[in-house]
Write an enzyme that holds these catalytic residues in place. Structure first.
Site, PDB file in Angstrom:
ATOM      1  N   LYS A 176       0.830  -1.198   0.000  1.00 19.97           N
ATOM      2  CA  LYS A 176       0.000   0.000   0.000  1.00 19.97           C
ATOM      3  C   LYS A 176       0.873   1.259   0.000  1.00 19.97           C
ATOM      4  CE  LYS A 176      -1.761   1.356   3.763  1.00 19.97           C
ATOM      5  NZ  LYS A 176      -2.535   1.387   5.023  1.00 19.97           N
ATOM      6  N   ASP A 194      -6.312   1.169   0.983  1.00 25.76           N
ATOM      7  CA  ASP A 194      -6.358   1.519   2.395  1.00 25.76           C
ATOM      8  C   ASP A 194      -7.721   1.121   2.962  1.00 25.76           C
ATOM      9  OD1 ASP A 194      -8.133   3.433   1.505  1.00 25.76           O
ATOM     10  OD2 ASP A 194      -7.145   5.112   2.488  1.00 25.76           O
TER      11      ASP A 194
END
Length: 309
Positions: A176, A194
């Site tokens: 991420k 997220d």
């Protein structure tokens, strides 16, 4: 950017054009009729029934949602303040379990004292901890940012690498974080999964996957690669401002007719408008130094750490 940050939409204050809110009211009124075959009206907490959807229909609906969100958030951008790849990777690591706003209020002092990986790698940990204390988990975050700085110095000549396989070897950096850096510091497409992104794509039934990497792969297959970075911004902006975890503002949502989860949140337009956050609700945004396009749309810069408004 694992977030607790549901810290909003509408055009109450902030000087925007009012167009997104007008679109939201229109969309919400259309969405109230539902998309199922029975035409039944949904109520809050009672999502509409949705017929089986073909792969082609899913792709079309997903891309239309992205186009609609692009009109509502034409200024969508990374909400962490940064001036170079090093600042972005550090800020993204610091954003775990806190808000982008708190990180943005903290990093100016950090980067003023330690502007390069070499500086941060050689820092006194106690001094770094004191600066990072407002971000929470400051001891662990100090170890991460000092560790990644040392790795940059020792293995990458003090430069942030521009490849996924290299970035994920840095302390505190997962896929991420790596995609945030690749997409926003190097212009290389990536999907940032997220907590907001996970919540919304599952509400929209783009995927039923629960693991971030599987969500990433499923959503990537719905869009051309060139869309991935801005898609991430659009979804995350919408999740922070309108489609909240506990109380989504369904009645103010511009994509209500396209959303299978319409009705999970407040469907009354006036009540929904009160749930909106950040520039759409007339509140300070995530950034101390947002882009001009955000300000032109009614965005409000956040105050520095410790400032009173």
């Amino acid at each position: 950017m694992v977030e607790r940050r549901d810290s909003a939409d509408g055009e109450q204050s902030g000087g925007g054009t009012g167009k997104p809110a007008k679109r939201a009211r229109s969309a919400a009124s259309r969405g109230a009729a539902g998309t199922g075959g029975d035409g039944a009206r949904e109520t809050a907490g009672e999502p509409r029934a949705v017929a089986a959807e073909s792969r082609t229909a899913l792709v079309r609906r997903a891309r239309r949602i992205n186009r609609e969100l692009a009109e509502v958030y034409p200024y969508a951008h990374p909400e962490l303040d940064f001036e170079n790849p090093f600042q972005l990777v550090v800020a993204t690591v610091l954003s775990a379990q806190t808000t982008d706003l708190r990180v943005n209020q903290t990093t100016p002092a950090l980067f003023a004292r330690y502007p390069t990986p070499e500086d941060l790698a050689a820092a006194n940990p106690e001094d770094v901890e004191e600066i990072l204390r407002p971000c929470g988990f400051f001891r662990a975050k100090t170890r991460s940012v000092m560790g990644l700085s040392k790795a940059l110095v020792e293995r990458f000549d003090g430069e942030v690498p521009g490849r996924l396989e290299d970035l994920v070897t840095l302390p505190g950096v997962g896929r991420k974080t790596a995609f945030v850096v690749l997409g926003n510091a190097f212009g290389r497409p990536g999907i940032t999964v997220d907590t907001h992104f996970q919540r919304l794509v599952r509400r929209w039934r783009w995927t039923e996957e629960k693991e971030p990497e599987k969500i990433e792969a499923a959503v990537a297959a719905l869009f051309p690669k060139s869309d991935w970075t801005m898609l991430s911004h659009h979804v995350i902006f919408h999740g922070r401002r309108m489609c909240h975890a506990r109380k989504p503002a369904c009645g103010a949502c511009p994509i209500a007719p396209l959303c299978p989860a319409y009705g999970e949140g407040e469907t009354d337009p006036e009540k929904a408008k009160k749930l909106l956050k950040y520039e759409k609700g007339g509140f300070p945004g995530q950034r101390l130094n947002p882009p001009q396009s955000y300000l032109d749309a009614g965005g409000v810069p956040a105050p520095p750490l410790g400032a009173t408004r």
